[in-house]
Design a protein around this motif. Sequence first.
Motif, mmCIF file in Angstrom:
data_model
loop_
_atom_site.group_PDB
_atom_site.id
_atom_site.type_symbol
_atom_site.label_atom_id
_atom_site.label_comp_id
_atom_site.label_asym_id
_atom_site.label_seq_id
_atom_site.Cartn_x
_atom_site.Cartn_y
_atom_site.Cartn_z
ATOM 1 N N LEU A 1 0.805 -1.211 0.000
ATOM 2 C CA LEU A 1 0.000 0.000 0.000
ATOM 3 C C LEU A 1 0.837 1.259 0.000
ATOM 4 C CD1 LEU A 1 -2.772 -1.156 2.437
ATOM 5 C CD2 LEU A 1 -2.899 -0.904 -0.027
ATOM 6 N N ARG A 2 1.964 1.235 0.675
ATOM 7 C CA ARG A 2 2.823 2.413 0.696
ATOM 8 C C ARG A 2 3.502 2.600 -0.650
ATOM 9 N NH1 ARG A 2 7.037 2.145 5.120
ATOM 10 N NH2 ARG A 2 7.253 4.333 4.578
ATOM 11 N N ASP B 1 15.509 -4.343 0.180
ATOM 12 C CA ASP B 1 14.254 -4.253 0.921
ATOM 13 C C ASP B 1 13.854 -2.805 1.192
ATOM 14 O OD1 ASP B 1 14.063 -6.974 0.990
ATOM 15 O OD2 ASP B 1 14.896 -7.183 3.014
ATOM 16 N N LYS B 2 14.850 -1.897 1.209
ATOM 17 C CA LYS B 2 14.567 -0.512 1.566
ATOM 18 C C LYS B 2 14.700 0.475 0.411
ATOM 19 C CE LYS B 2 15.820 -0.990 6.457
ATOM 20 N NZ LYS B 2 16.673 -0.464 7.544
ATOM 21 N N PHE B 3 15.450 0.106 -0.626
ATOM 22 C CA PHE B 3 15.683 1.044 -1.722
ATOM 23 C C PHE B 3 15.028 0.543 -3.002
ATOM 24 C CE2 PHE B 3 18.659 2.649 -5.136
ATOM 25 C CZ PHE B 3 18.092 3.924 -5.160
ATOM 26 N N HIS B 4 14.206 1.419 -3.615
ATOM 27 C CA HIS B 4 13.435 1.081 -4.807
ATOM 28 C C HIS B 4 13.485 2.251 -5.785
ATOM 29 C CE1 HIS B 4 11.529 -2.116 -2.303
ATOM 30 N NE2 HIS B 4 11.637 -1.180 -1.363
ATOM 31 N N SER B 5 13.261 1.952 -7.061
ATOM 32 C CA SER B 5 13.174 3.010 -8.063
ATOM 33 C C SER B 5 12.184 2.604 -9.142
ATOM 34 C CB SER B 5 14.546 3.314 -8.673
ATOM 35 O OG SER B 5 15.015 2.212 -9.430
ATOM 36 N N ALA C 1 8.459 12.340 -18.996
ATOM 37 C CA ALA C 1 9.399 11.297 -18.579
ATOM 38 C C ALA C 1 9.524 11.333 -17.058
ATOM 39 C CB ALA C 1 10.751 11.515 -19.231
ATOM 40 N N VAL C 2 9.549 10.151 -16.429
ATOM 41 C CA VAL C 2 9.507 10.070 -14.966
ATOM 42 C C VAL C 2 10.585 9.118 -14.457
ATOM 43 C CG1 VAL C 2 8.089 9.492 -12.957
ATOM 44 C CG2 VAL C 2 7.006 10.420 -15.019
ATOM 45 N N TYR C 3 11.303 9.548 -13.428
ATOM 46 C CA TYR C 3 12.187 8.652 -12.687
ATOM 47 C C TYR C 3 12.004 8.942 -11.205
ATOM 48 C CZ TYR C 3 16.238 6.112 -10.978
ATOM 49 O OH TYR C 3 17.054 5.226 -10.298
ATOM 50 N N ALA C 4 11.677 7.909 -10.426
ATOM 51 C CA ALA C 4 11.383 8.081 -9.001
ATOM 52 C C ALA C 4 12.231 7.134 -8.173
ATOM 53 C CB ALA C 4 9.903 7.825 -8.734
ATOM 54 N N MET C 5 12.592 7.579 -6.972
ATOM 55 C CA MET C 5 13.386 6.774 -6.046
ATOM 56 C C MET C 5 12.789 6.863 -4.650
ATOM 57 S SD MET C 5 17.281 7.736 -7.227
ATOM 58 C CE MET C 5 16.926 9.499 -7.236
ATOM 59 N N THR C 6 12.846 5.749 -3.933
ATOM 60 C CA THR C 6 12.329 5.682 -2.565
ATOM 61 C C THR C 6 13.297 4.925 -1.673
ATOM 62 O OG1 THR C 6 9.979 5.850 -3.112
ATOM 63 C CG2 THR C 6 10.533 4.659 -1.104
ATOM 64 N N TYR C 7 13.580 5.501 -0.514
ATOM 65 C CA TYR C 7 14.241 4.775 0.564
ATOM 66 C C TYR C 7 13.255 4.744 1.725
ATOM 67 C CZ TYR C 7 17.483 3.265 4.153
ATOM 68 O OH TYR C 7 18.094 2.560 5.152
ATOM 69 N N THR C 8 12.905 3.540 2.171
ATOM 70 C CA THR C 8 11.848 3.427 3.170
ATOM 71 C C THR C 8 12.266 2.524 4.323
ATOM 72 O OG1 THR C 8 9.529 2.770 3.501
ATOM 73 C CG2 THR C 8 10.780 1.517 1.866
ATOM 74 N N ASP C 9 11.920 2.952 5.527
ATOM 75 C CA ASP C 9 12.191 2.193 6.741
ATOM 76 C C ASP C 9 11.032 2.423 7.701
ATOM 77 O OD1 ASP C 9 13.046 1.055 9.095
ATOM 78 O OD2 ASP C 9 15.052 1.927 9.031
ATOM 79 N N PRO C 10 10.216 1.386 7.993
ATOM 80 C CA PRO C 10 9.054 1.573 8.868
ATOM 81 C C PRO C 10 9.404 2.069 10.263
ATOM 82 C CG PRO C 10 8.938 -0.536 7.733
ATOM 83 C CD PRO C 10 10.306 0.010 7.487
ATOM 84 N N GLN C 11 10.662 1.872 10.665
ATOM 85 C CA GLN C 11 11.085 2.294 11.999
ATOM 86 C C GLN C 11 12.201 3.348 11.941
ATOM 87 O OE1 GLN C 11 9.629 1.212 14.798
ATOM 88 N NE2 GLN C 11 8.277 -0.225 13.742
ATOM 89 N N GLY C 12 12.284 4.081 10.820
ATOM 90 C CA GLY C 12 13.375 5.036 10.704
ATOM 91 C C GLY C 12 13.181 6.014 9.573
ATOM 92 N N ALA D 1 10.211 18.313 -9.620
ATOM 93 C CA ALA D 1 10.362 17.156 -8.743
ATOM 94 C C ALA D 1 9.408 17.274 -7.566
ATOM 95 C CB ALA D 1 11.791 17.039 -8.241
ATOM 96 N N ASP D 2 8.769 16.178 -7.217
ATOM 97 C CA ASP D 2 8.074 16.035 -5.938
ATOM 98 C C ASP D 2 9.035 15.351 -4.975
ATOM 99 O OD1 ASP D 2 5.918 17.062 -7.229
ATOM 100 O OD2 ASP D 2 4.683 15.254 -7.117
ATOM 101 N N TYR D 3 8.976 15.716 -3.707
ATOM 102 C CA TYR D 3 9.878 15.110 -2.733
ATOM 103 C C TYR D 3 9.158 14.911 -1.408
ATOM 104 C CZ TYR D 3 10.190 19.645 -0.435
ATOM 105 O OH TYR D 3 9.867 20.809 0.227
ATOM 106 N N SER D 4 9.671 14.009 -0.594
ATOM 107 C CA SER D 4 9.164 13.840 0.775
ATOM 108 C C SER D 4 10.294 13.315 1.653
ATOM 109 C CB SER D 4 7.969 12.891 0.818
ATOM 110 O OG SER D 4 8.338 11.586 0.423
ATOM 111 N N LEU D 5 10.298 13.750 2.885
ATOM 112 C CA LEU D 5 11.215 13.288 3.916
ATOM 113 C C LEU D 5 10.395 12.966 5.151
ATOM 114 C CD1 LEU D 5 14.005 16.017 3.576
ATOM 115 C CD2 LEU D 5 14.118 13.671 2.722
ATOM 116 N N GLY D 6 10.685 11.849 5.812
ATOM 117 C CA GLY D 6 9.886 11.496 6.973
ATOM 118 C C GLY D 6 10.574 10.482 7.858
ATOM 119 N N TRP D 7 9.876 10.140 8.909
ATOM 120 C CA TRP D 7 10.379 9.180 9.877
ATOM 121 C C TRP D 7 9.282 8.182 10.209
ATOM 122 C CZ3 TRP D 7 15.356 8.713 11.282
ATOM 123 C CH2 TRP D 7 15.649 7.809 12.316
ATOM 124 N N GLY D 8 9.597 6.887 10.059
ATOM 125 C CA GLY D 8 8.648 5.859 10.452
ATOM 126 C C GLY D 8 8.611 5.730 11.967
#
Length: 311
Positions: A8-9, A143-147, A178-189, A217-224
């Motif tokens: 879902l995320r 597990d944490k880095f996707h594009s 044209a689109v290129y997206a990257m995500t680094y995700t950590d449910p606890q960080g 560019a769209d961007y987001s920064l956060g903490w799980g």
Amino acid sequence: MHPTSSRLRALALTSSLLLTAHAPWLQASEGGVSSWPMGIELYGMGILPPPGTYAQVFVGNYLADSLRDDAGRRTARIDLRVTSVVPRFVWVTEQQVLGAQLGFHALLPLNDIRLNIQNGPHDHKRGIGDAHLGPVLGFHHSDKFHSALGVDFVLPSGGEYDKNDLINLGNHYYTVQAVYAMTYTDPQGFNADVRLMHDYNFENRATHYQSGRELHADYSLGWGVGNDWVIGVGGHAYQQISDDKCSVTDCAAAAQVQASDGHRGRSFSIGPAVQFSSKQGWSLSAKWQDESAVRNRAEGQTYWLKFTSAL
């Protein structure tokens, strides 16, 4: 990461046309708007979910009170309100291409646009906006880095268009993004996302006007923080990188474009953002963002809600 929460995320690579108001008195990228609603995407924008069919509903509300010129000076006081409800469907196939998942998406926004110019005219329209569709490739590096890599096609399907109207529901021209997206995700960080986009706009045949190329560019920064919650900030950065053009010699806009260095637009936004992903198969995100450093565009603030569910 819990498989359902990850699914879902994930669903945020390509998205919708939520702001398509066209106003002749606005500047930069004809009508002062773009095919992409700046800053709509949130956490997980670079992750493609597992094979299957997914549905999203975006609800957006954009409020602008001023128009800015080349130097950032206010040139007009306005009351622009754009409310949109956008259903989006995503199909992720079992097919692999270059080691990536192959997916497709399509959406058709429903817009309600109200515009009042101080000591001037006003207009109100409600109906279908311009459609988005396209393919996407999703890569999972760890597990944490996707594009993700994709191409969006924006089709001028936004109802009846009249170049003499103050606003229209669609832009009335094709756009290839044209689109290129990257995500680094950590449910606890730490969580970080960026979606880079380059737009090529074709000529509006009703006005003979061609908006310049756009880089944004769209961007987001956060903490799980646990329990499937992510809290942080998000927004956008936008810069038009080529001049607007008018293809006929008697086009009134041509002189205006030459006099103002091509009407190149610019803007930046930031604001708080939050997302919850349930283990029952749905997620909900919300954000508010305020625009600054605006050039040749309307300046305002935006509220977004996004609901995602696997079908």
